[in-house]
Design a protein around this motif. Structure first.
Motif, PDB file in Angstrom:
ATOM      1  N   TRP A  30       0.827  -1.213   0.000  1.00  0.00           N
ATOM      2  CA  TRP A  30       0.000   0.000   0.000  1.00  0.00           C
ATOM      3  C   TRP A  30       0.856   1.256   0.000  1.00  0.00           C
ATOM      4  O   TRP A  30       0.457   2.286  -0.561  1.00  0.00           O
ATOM      5  N   ARG A  31       2.031   1.195   0.582  1.00  0.00           N
ATOM      6  CA  ARG A  31       2.939   2.351   0.501  1.00  0.00           C
ATOM      7  C   ARG A  31       3.383   2.557  -0.938  1.00  0.00           C
ATOM      8  O   ARG A  31       3.480   3.699  -1.424  1.00  0.00           O
ATOM      9  N   SER A  32       3.670   1.464  -1.635  1.00  0.00           N
ATOM     10  CA  SER A  32       4.040   1.579  -3.042  1.00  0.00           C
ATOM     11  C   SER A  32       2.902   2.164  -3.875  1.00  0.00           C
ATOM     12  O   SER A  32       3.119   2.984  -4.778  1.00  0.00           O
ATOM     13  N   LEU A  33       1.671   1.763  -3.569  1.00  0.00           N
ATOM     14  CA  LEU A  33       0.516   2.330  -4.271  1.00  0.00           C
ATOM     15  C   LEU A  33       0.420   3.837  -4.037  1.00  0.00           C
ATOM     16  O   LEU A  33       0.151   4.611  -4.970  1.00  0.00           O
ATOM     17  N   CYS A  34       0.625   4.278  -2.809  1.00  0.00           N
ATOM     18  CA  CYS A  34       0.538   5.712  -2.494  1.00  0.00           C
ATOM     19  C   CYS A  34       1.645   6.496  -3.194  1.00  0.00           C
ATOM     20  O   CYS A  34       1.398   7.588  -3.740  1.00  0.00           O
ATOM     21  N   LEU A  35       2.863   5.952  -3.211  1.00  0.00           N
ATOM     22  CA  LEU A  35       3.965   6.661  -3.841  1.00  0.00           C
ATOM     23  C   LEU A  35       3.784   6.766  -5.352  1.00  0.00           C
ATOM     24  O   LEU A  35       4.096   7.799  -5.960  1.00  0.00           O
ATOM     25  N   ARG A  36       3.257   5.722  -5.957  1.00  0.00           N
ATOM     26  CA  ARG A  36       3.044   5.762  -7.403  1.00  0.00           C
ATOM     27  C   ARG A  36       1.829   6.600  -7.780  1.00  0.00           C
ATOM     28  O   ARG A  36       1.685   7.001  -8.922  1.00  0.00           O
ATOM     29  N   THR A  37       0.954   6.849  -6.836  1.00  0.00           N
ATOM     30  CA  THR A  37      -0.235   7.649  -7.123  1.00  0.00           C
ATOM     31  C   THR A  37       0.023   9.137  -6.916  1.00  0.00           C
ATOM     32  O   THR A  37      -0.317   9.967  -7.768  1.00  0.00           O
ATOM     33  N   TRP A  38       0.627   9.514  -5.782  1.00  0.00           N
ATOM     34  CA  TRP A  38       0.806  10.932  -5.454  1.00  0.00           C
ATOM     35  C   TRP A  38       2.261  11.384  -5.475  1.00  0.00           C
ATOM     36  O   TRP A  38       2.545  12.535  -5.174  1.00  0.00           O
ATOM     37  N   GLY A  39       3.187  10.487  -5.745  1.00  0.00           N
ATOM     38  CA  GLY A  39       4.576  10.891  -5.804  1.00  0.00           C
ATOM     39  C   GLY A  39       5.286  10.742  -4.468  1.00  0.00           C
ATOM     40  O   GLY A  39       4.689  10.379  -3.439  1.00  0.00           O
ATOM     41  N   ILE A  40       6.582  11.055  -4.487  1.00  0.00           N
ATOM     42  CA  ILE A  40       7.406  10.855  -3.299  1.00  0.00           C
ATOM     43  C   ILE A  40       7.025  11.807  -2.191  1.00  0.00           C
ATOM     44  O   ILE A  40       7.307  11.567  -1.005  1.00  0.00           O
ATOM     45  N   GLU A  41       6.359  12.925  -2.524  1.00  0.00           N
ATOM     46  CA  GLU A  41       5.973  13.917  -1.521  1.00  0.00           C
ATOM     47  C   GLU A  41       4.530  13.733  -1.062  1.00  0.00           C
ATOM     48  O   GLU A  41       3.843  14.695  -0.718  1.00  0.00           O
ATOM     49  N   CYS A  42       4.061  12.507  -1.064  1.00  0.00           N
ATOM     50  CA  CYS A  42       2.672  12.248  -0.661  1.00  0.00           C
ATOM     51  C   CYS A  42       2.473  12.355   0.841  1.00  0.00           C
ATOM     52  O   CYS A  42       1.341  12.428   1.326  1.00  0.00           O
ATOM     53  N   GLY A  43       3.570  12.347   1.614  1.00  0.00           N
ATOM     54  CA  GLY A  43       3.450  12.435   3.052  1.00  0.00           C
ATOM     55  C   GLY A  43       3.352  11.063   3.696  1.00  0.00           C
ATOM     56  O   GLY A  43       3.597  10.029   3.065  1.00  0.00           O
ATOM     57  N   THR A  44       2.940  11.045   4.932  1.00  0.00           N
ATOM     58  CA  THR A  44       2.791   9.809   5.690  1.00  0.00           C
ATOM     59  C   THR A  44       1.357   9.693   6.187  1.00  0.00           C
ATOM     60  O   THR A  44       0.648  10.697   6.301  1.00  0.00           O
ATOM     61  N   PRO A  45       0.926   8.476   6.489  1.00  0.00           N
ATOM     62  CA  PRO A  45      -0.459   8.334   6.988  1.00  0.00           C
ATOM     63  C   PRO A  45      -0.713   9.109   8.273  1.00  0.00           C
ATOM     64  O   PRO A  45      -1.781   9.699   8.445  1.00  0.00           O
ATOM     65  N   ARG A  46       0.263   9.130   9.174  1.00  0.00           N
ATOM     66  CA  ARG A  46       0.046   9.828  10.437  1.00  0.00           C
ATOM     67  C   ARG A  46      -0.085  11.329  10.213  1.00  0.00           C
ATOM     68  O   ARG A  46      -0.904  11.999  10.856  1.00  0.00           O
ATOM     69  N   ALA A  47       0.679  11.874   9.268  1.00  0.00           N
ATOM     70  CA  ALA A  47       0.611  13.312   9.009  1.00  0.00           C
ATOM     71  C   ALA A  47      -0.718  13.704   8.374  1.00  0.00           C
ATOM     72  O   ALA A  47      -1.197  14.829   8.569  1.00  0.00           O
ATOM     73  N   GLY A  49      -3.595  12.132   8.940  1.00  0.00           N
ATOM     74  CA  GLY A  49      -4.720  11.736   9.778  1.00  0.00           C
ATOM     75  C   GLY A  49      -5.272  10.361   9.491  1.00  0.00           C
ATOM     76  O   GLY A  49      -6.445  10.111   9.773  1.00  0.00           O
ATOM     77  N   HIS A  50      -4.459   9.455   8.943  1.00  0.00           N
ATOM     78  CA  HIS A  50      -4.901   8.091   8.641  1.00  0.00           C
ATOM     79  C   HIS A  50      -4.104   7.108   9.492  1.00  0.00           C
ATOM     80  O   HIS A  50      -2.971   7.372   9.904  1.00  0.00           O
ATOM     81  N   SER A  51      -4.709   5.961   9.716  1.00  0.00           N
ATOM     82  CA  SER A  51      -4.083   4.956  10.570  1.00  0.00           C
ATOM     83  C   SER A  51      -3.107   4.066   9.818  1.00  0.00           C
ATOM     84  O   SER A  51      -2.256   3.430  10.439  1.00  0.00           O
ATOM     85  N   SER A  52      -3.210   3.963   8.499  1.00  0.00           N
ATOM     86  CA  SER A  52      -2.339   3.077   7.725  1.00  0.00           C
ATOM     87  C   SER A  52      -2.241   3.591   6.300  1.00  0.00           C
ATOM     88  O   SER A  52      -2.999   4.474   5.866  1.00  0.00           O
ATOM     89  N   TRP A  53      -1.279   3.020   5.558  1.00  0.00           N
ATOM     90  CA  TRP A  53      -1.146   3.378   4.148  1.00  0.00           C
ATOM     91  C   TRP A  53      -2.380   2.962   3.353  1.00  0.00           C
ATOM     92  O   TRP A  53      -2.786   3.652   2.421  1.00  0.00           O
ATOM     93  N   ILE A 113      -7.275   4.569   0.289  1.00  0.00           N
ATOM     94  CA  ILE A 113      -8.709   4.411   0.037  1.00  0.00           C
ATOM     95  C   ILE A 113      -9.449   5.737   0.214  1.00  0.00           C
ATOM     96  O   ILE A 113     -10.307   6.095  -0.601  1.00  0.00           O
ATOM     97  N   GLU A 114      -9.115   6.481   1.251  1.00  0.00           N
ATOM     98  CA  GLU A 114      -9.901   7.666   1.598  1.00  0.00           C
ATOM     99  C   GLU A 114      -9.417   8.941   0.918  1.00  0.00           C
ATOM    100  O   GLU A 114     -10.166   9.899   0.801  1.00  0.00           O
ATOM    101  N   ARG A 115      -8.204   8.972   0.460  1.00  0.00           N
ATOM    102  CA  ARG A 115      -7.673  10.192  -0.159  1.00  0.00           C
ATOM    103  C   ARG A 115      -8.100  10.262  -1.617  1.00  0.00           C
ATOM    104  O   ARG A 115      -8.058   9.263  -2.339  1.00  0.00           O
TER     105      ARG A 115
END
Length: 280
Positions: free
Chosen positions: A204-221, A223-227, A232-234
């Motif tokens: 799921w981290r790979s999915l987030c990086l390929r979707t929003w790029g390396i500057e997508c942030g972290t789940p905690r920043a 307000g999400h509990s996991s990648w 799913i929610e973003r």
């Protein structure tokens, strides 16, 4: 005979006098008795003014009825007036109607599928009420030592022989360049071992990086509990499938030279298809 006639006349006179006296007395009673007071009618209840949303919905529904009745021109006028008052009136009508069926969340459906596919003979003795499903399945797979088990004995190779790392590579191939997370969720619904693998944070981290790029942030920043929850929610663009845009408009037709009162209209529908592709 003359005596009888005189007696009849006297009786008639007496009867007329009594009748006239009764009428006079009745008339006096009517004059003395006051007429019954009539209670005033209650004032008509003033209807509460309709809000802009209710007025727009009423105009839109009136336009629907006219369109069904073949009055296309009048229906268009009502649609225009409703859209001028409330641009998203059609969406609000849909949300407030029974057409929109309440569907359960994908997460609850997936958990229900996994629970139904569990082996009844392998109950978890250490089950805790209210425990997360993922934590419970991780404990069961760790105790058994395998991700998957063969339902029927076979001489050929089976997926249960594969190590955890290889299963993760297969699931990454399922996601593919289309970032097809829906296929990953369907694979997770087959058994509890794949359910655990499909929740791996690296996928799921790979999915987030390929979707929003390396500057997508972290789940905690964010307000999400996991990648996975972040993905799913973003808001994001979907790469598996295509976007379809339907455009509808009305166009005047040519009037007939024989009947000048006939006003033809053409209802034009056309579609635009847009497919997004991920490129490295």
């Amino acid at each position: 005979m003359e005596k009888l006639n005189l007696q009849d006349d006297v009786q008639n006179c007496d009867g007329e006098d009594e009748l006239s006296l009764f009428r006079q007395q009745w008339q006096r009673e009517l004059e003395i008795t006051p007429p019954p007071k009539r209670e005033p009618d209650p004032p008509p209840a003033q209807a509460e003014p309709l809000s802009d949303e209710d007025r727009a919905k009423e105009l839109f529904l009136r336009g629907v009825e006219m369109e069904r009745g073949g009055k296309l021109y009048e229906a268009i006028q009502n649609y225009k007036r409703a859209m001028q008052i409330l641009p998203d009136v059609e969406l609000r009508l849909y949300e407030s109607s029974d057409l929109r069926s309440e569907t359960p969340e994908a997460e609850s459906v997936l958990e229900e599928v996994v629970r139904n596919n569990e082996d009844p003979d392998s109950d978890d003795e250490d089950a805790v009420e209210g425990e997360d499903l993922l934590a419970r399945l991780q404990r069961i797979t760790a105790r058994k030592g395998v991700l998957c088990e063969m339902q029927y004995p076979t001489k050929s190779a089976h997926m249960s022989w594969l190590p955890y790392e290889v299963v993760l590579l297969i699931l990454r191939w399922v996601v593919s360049a289309d970032l097809d997370a829906a296929s990953l969720e369907r694979a997770a619904a087959t058994c509890r071992g794949l359910y655990v693998c499909a929740r791996d944070a690296d996928i799921w981290r790979s999915l987030c990086l390929r979707t929003w790029g390396i500057e997508c942030g972290t789940p905690r920043a964010s307000g999400h509990s996991s990648w996975r929850q972040m993905y799913i929610e973003r808001p994001r663009l979907l790469l598996n499938g295509c976007y379809i845009s339907k455009t509808t408009y009305l166009r005047h037709g040519e009037n007939s030279f024989q009947d000048q009162f006939y006003r033809p209209w053409y209802l034009i529908d056309y579609y635009r298809y847009l497919r997004l592709v991920y490129t490295i």
